[in-house]
Design a protein around this motif. Structure first.
Motif, PDB file in Angstrom:
ATOM      1  N   GLY A 129      -0.423  -2.275   4.074  1.00 33.76           N
ATOM      2  CA  GLY A 129       0.332  -1.176   4.621  1.00 33.76           C
ATOM      3  C   GLY A 129       1.366  -1.252   5.811  1.00 33.76           C
ATOM      4  O   GLY A 129       2.449  -1.500   5.606  1.00 33.76           O
ATOM      5  N   ARG A 130       0.924  -1.180   6.865  1.00 30.79           N
ATOM      6  CA  ARG A 130       1.566  -1.253   8.085  1.00 30.79           C
ATOM      7  C   ARG A 130       2.512  -2.434   8.286  1.00 30.79           C
ATOM      8  O   ARG A 130       3.466  -2.383   8.645  1.00 30.79           O
ATOM      9  N   ARG A 140      -7.190   5.462  -6.620  1.00 33.00           N
ATOM     10  CA  ARG A 140      -7.477   4.925  -5.362  1.00 33.00           C
ATOM     11  C   ARG A 140      -8.893   5.984  -4.751  1.00 33.00           C
ATOM     12  O   ARG A 140      -8.780   7.132  -4.889  1.00 33.00           O
ATOM     13  N   GLN A 160       2.051   6.858  -6.620  1.00 37.68           N
ATOM     14  CA  GLN A 160       0.519   7.522  -6.361  1.00 37.68           C
ATOM     15  C   GLN A 160       0.766   8.997  -6.421  1.00 37.68           C
ATOM     16  O   GLN A 160       1.682   9.817  -5.914  1.00 37.68           O
ATOM     17  N   ALA A 202       2.671   8.520  -1.477  1.00 40.35           N
ATOM     18  CA  ALA A 202       1.925   9.656  -2.050  1.00 40.35           C
ATOM     19  C   ALA A 202       2.866  10.855  -2.401  1.00 40.35           C
ATOM     20  O   ALA A 202       3.992  11.374  -1.630  1.00 40.35           O
ATOM     21  N   ILE A 238      -8.886   3.201   2.781  1.00 42.24           N
ATOM     22  CA  ILE A 238      -9.278   3.344   4.066  1.00 42.24           C
ATOM     23  C   ILE A 238      -8.219   2.636   4.924  1.00 42.24           C
ATOM     24  O   ILE A 238      -7.366   1.761   4.625  1.00 42.24           O
ATOM     25  N   PHE A 239      -8.294   2.886   6.361  1.00 42.34           N
ATOM     26  CA  PHE A 239      -7.504   2.349   7.501  1.00 42.34           C
ATOM     27  C   PHE A 239      -7.856   1.205   7.701  1.00 42.34           C
ATOM     28  O   PHE A 239      -6.941   0.102   8.016  1.00 42.34           O
ATOM     29  N   ASN A 260      -9.045   9.552   0.970  1.00 42.22           N
ATOM     30  CA  ASN A 260      -8.847   9.881   1.992  1.00 42.22           C
ATOM     31  C   ASN A 260      -8.765  11.391   2.338  1.00 42.22           C
ATOM     32  O   ASN A 260      -7.969  12.069   3.171  1.00 42.22           O
ATOM     33  N   ALA A 263       0.840  -1.256  -0.052  1.00 39.69           N
ATOM     34  CA  ALA A 263      -0.075  -0.104  -0.053  1.00 39.69           C
ATOM     35  C   ALA A 263       0.791   1.287   0.024  1.00 39.69           C
ATOM     36  O   ALA A 263       2.153   1.343   0.580  1.00 39.69           O
ATOM     37  N   PRO A 264       0.266   2.246  -0.521  1.00 38.03           N
ATOM     38  CA  PRO A 264       1.243   3.709  -0.590  1.00 38.03           C
ATOM     39  C   PRO A 264       1.160   4.051   0.974  1.00 38.03           C
ATOM     40  O   PRO A 264       0.400   4.109   1.774  1.00 38.03           O
ATOM     41  N   LEU A 265       2.453   4.435   1.215  1.00 38.98           N
ATOM     42  CA  LEU A 265       2.856   4.728   2.730  1.00 38.98           C
ATOM     43  C   LEU A 265       3.572   6.028   2.892  1.00 38.98           C
ATOM     44  O   LEU A 265       4.903   5.875   2.447  1.00 38.98           O
ATOM     45  N   THR A 266       2.976   7.097   3.295  1.00 45.16           N
ATOM     46  CA  THR A 266       3.721   8.454   3.487  1.00 45.16           C
ATOM     47  C   THR A 266       4.842   8.092   4.490  1.00 45.16           C
ATOM     48  O   THR A 266       4.463   7.627   5.659  1.00 45.16           O
ATOM     49  N   GLY A 304      -6.367  -3.474   7.275  1.00 46.95           N
ATOM     50  CA  GLY A 304      -6.426  -4.397   8.224  1.00 46.95           C
ATOM     51  C   GLY A 304      -6.413  -5.857   7.653  1.00 46.95           C
ATOM     52  O   GLY A 304      -6.577  -6.777   8.555  1.00 46.95           O
ATOM     53  N   HIS A 355      -4.344   9.565  -6.598  1.00 47.24           N
ATOM     54  CA  HIS A 355      -4.849   9.488  -5.268  1.00 47.24           C
ATOM     55  C   HIS A 355      -6.272  10.246  -5.361  1.00 47.24           C
ATOM     56  O   HIS A 355      -6.303  11.591  -5.258  1.00 47.24           O
ATOM     57  N   VAL A 361      -8.285  -3.474   1.124  1.00 50.88           N
ATOM     58  CA  VAL A 361      -7.099  -3.032   1.970  1.00 50.88           C
ATOM     59  C   VAL A 361      -7.586  -2.806   3.399  1.00 50.88           C
ATOM     60  O   VAL A 361      -8.899  -2.465   3.380  1.00 50.88           O
TER      61      VAL A 361
HETATM   62  C1  FNR Z   1      -0.770   5.376   5.007  1.00 50.70           C
HETATM   63  N1  FNR Z   1      -1.929   5.237   4.186  1.00 50.70           N
HETATM   64  C2  FNR Z   1      -1.787   5.976   2.948  1.00 50.70           C
HETATM   65  N2  FNR Z   1      -2.612   5.927   2.047  1.00 50.70           N
HETATM   66  C3  FNR Z   1      -2.370   6.479   0.751  1.00 50.70           C
HETATM   67  O1  FNR Z   1      -3.436   6.533  -0.314  1.00 50.70           O
HETATM   68  N3  FNR Z   1      -1.179   7.461   0.749  1.00 50.70           N
HETATM   69  C4  FNR Z   1      -0.307   7.504   1.335  1.00 50.70           C
HETATM   70  O2  FNR Z   1       0.800   8.136   1.167  1.00 50.70           O
HETATM   71  C5  FNR Z   1      -0.654   6.739   2.759  1.00 50.70           C
HETATM   72  N4  FNR Z   1       0.368   7.182   3.472  1.00 50.70           N
HETATM   73  C6  FNR Z   1       0.326   6.374   4.745  1.00 50.70           C
HETATM   74  C7  FNR Z   1       1.202   6.488   5.803  1.00 50.70           C
HETATM   75  C8  FNR Z   1       1.096   5.768   7.123  1.00 50.70           C
HETATM   76  C9  FNR Z   1       2.152   5.834   8.172  1.00 50.70           C
HETATM   77  C10 FNR Z   1       0.157   4.868   7.113  1.00 50.70           C
HETATM   78  C11 FNR Z   1       0.192   3.980   8.332  1.00 50.70           C
HETATM   79  C12 FNR Z   1      -1.011   4.694   6.199  1.00 50.70           C
HETATM   80  C13 FNR Z   1      -2.963   4.337   4.094  1.00 50.70           C
HETATM   81  C14 FNR Z   1      -2.478   3.020   3.852  1.00 50.70           C
HETATM   82  O3  FNR Z   1      -2.338   2.939   2.318  1.00 50.70           O
HETATM   83  C15 FNR Z   1      -3.508   1.970   4.097  1.00 50.70           C
HETATM   84  O4  FNR Z   1      -4.627   2.211   3.320  1.00 50.70           O
HETATM   85  C16 FNR Z   1      -3.739   1.628   5.537  1.00 50.70           C
HETATM   86  O5  FNR Z   1      -2.312   1.662   6.256  1.00 50.70           O
HETATM   87  C17 FNR Z   1      -4.594   0.601   5.901  1.00 50.70           C
HETATM   88  O6  FNR Z   1      -3.670  -0.840   5.671  1.00 50.70           O
HETATM   89  P1  FNR Z   1      -3.018  -1.511   6.653  1.00 50.70           P
HETATM   90  O7  FNR Z   1      -2.055  -0.790   7.361  1.00 50.70           O
HETATM   91  O8  FNR Z   1      -4.016  -1.819   7.979  1.00 50.70           O
HETATM   92  O9  FNR Z   1      -2.399  -2.907   5.977  1.00 50.70           O
END
Ligand code: FNR
Ligand code: 8K6
Length: 346
Positions: free
Chosen positions: A315-316, A225, A100, A58, A263-264, A176, A24-27, A294, A173, A292
């Protein structure tokens, strides 16, 4: 672990993924001066290349798109050069990576760019920036039609820059609570012109961006997304349902590489969507769907087997386990994610 997770998946005639796991995309807020990706970032992504597909953190399309410190950009030659090192290392390890493309709209801040944030309407987001509590969100400027056309063109330039940097495709993107999502929800879209009031009008900006990017880099390399159930930066409104019903129907007429839920935690339910966001999308969208929020290896396998989604974004757990895919394949225990892990790129 169910072998379905390790089956190759053809996205389209241009791209086949080696397995069903998507990073997943992760800032991470670790770009260098000039918002240029660093060598450390290249190594971080390269370590995760055994994901079927990596979606980059992103990446902002222009200066006023920024709402977090040290996020990477894709609008300068130095940024393109930095990203080339990332894509080269991911490809050398056999991986695939989409960028992204990001504009945060009203949750940008002039602290970063010196520019007033822009949004569909002049509606301020209440509160302060994450981890920068002395900065309150600002009143955004409502975009004019000319501003909107400029933005569409800036998404196209960013997408072309991403392809020049060696990405396999781009994910717009639209999730969110950021700029594109702000057009799609009544809470943030108060426009009375052809970009507001009705599902067709509220979907217009998102579809213009999708169509312009598709025309520039090809539908098979363009993805999106979305967040039908507002949960971040936007208050949900029951009327949003009609907007997403219309919007997803329109997306069915385009052959995007995939549609990705933003979504988270997908165990959240939304009354106006009739349940979970993932179920709502799967019942309507006919193309490849990435879920995505959890997911674990077990629930990913179950969801794919039961046809609830095609690919599982993680993601995490990918922050905590650079070798996530191998660990799952070899049935090794996973390291549990902890927010303290955000402090460095491992
Ligand atoms: C994210 N998420 C997120 N989503 C997105 O569309 N672009 C982004 O840059 C980010 N950055 C980001 C950073 C961090 C530190 C977290 C924890 C999450 C959301 C992410 O892509 C994902 O949707 C969620 O983390 C839920 O998935 P997991 O972690 O439960 O597998
Ligand atoms: C000066 C502060 C330095 C540290 C800043 C870290 C900020 C971390 C931000 C993580 C951003 C995650 C964004 C993900 C989408 C959010 C949806 C709720």
């Amino acid at each position: 672990m169910s072998p379905v997770l390790f089956e190759a998946f053809p996205l389209n005639s241009a791209l086949t993924l080696a397995n069903r796991f998507v990073m997943a995309p992760l800032t991470r807020c670790m770009a260098g001066p000039g918002l240029v990706p660093t060598d450390t970032m290249a190594d971080y992504y390269a370590r995760r290349a055994d994901a079927g597909l990596i979606i980059s953190e992103a990446t902002i399309i222009r200066a006023d798109a920024q709402g977090y410190p040290n996020v990477p950009g894709i609008f300068s030659d130095e940024q393109i050069a930095g990203w080339k090192k990332v894509t080269a290392k991911v490809h050398a390890n056999g991986g695939k990576i989409f960028m992204q493309l990001w504009h945060v709209g009203r949750v940008a801040h002039s602290h970063f760019s010196g520019l007033q944030p822009v949004a569909p309407s002049a509606v301020k987001h209440e509160g302060t920036l994450p981890r920068m509590r002395d900065l309150s969100y600002e009143m955004p400027k409502a975009l004019t039609k000319e501003d909107i056309q400029q933005l569409v063109s800036d998404y196209v330039t960013a997408a072309k820059n991403a392809m020049a940097a060696g990405f396999d495709g781009v994910e717009i993107h639209g999730a969110n609570g950021y700029l594109i999502d702000q057009f799609l929800h009544f809470d943030t879209n108060k426009r009375t012109d052809e970009y507001g009031e009705t599902p067709e009008n509220m979907s217009r900006f998102a579809l213009e961006v999708v169509d312009a990017v598709t025309a520039a880099v090809g539908a098979e390399r363009t993805a999106l997304r979305i967040t039908p159930g507002a949960y971040a930066h936007i208050e949900p409104d029951a009327r949003d349902r009609e907007v997403f019903d219309y919007f997803i129907e329109q997306l069915n007429q385009r052959e995007l590489a995939y549609l990705h839920l933003g979504i988270f935690d997908d165990s959240m339910t939304f009354e106006h969507l009739g349940g979970r966001s993932s179920t709502y999308i799967r019942e309507r969208y006919q193309g490849t769907f990435i879920s995505v929020g959890g997911l674990t290896p077990e629930t990913a396998a179950q969801g794919i087997t039961e046809n609830a989604f095609d690919l599982a974004a993680i993601g995490r757990p990918f922050i905590a386990n650079p070798d996530f895919v191998n660990r799952v394949r070899e049935q090794k225990p996973l390291v549990e994610y902890d927010a303290s892990m955000l402090a460095e790129l491992v």
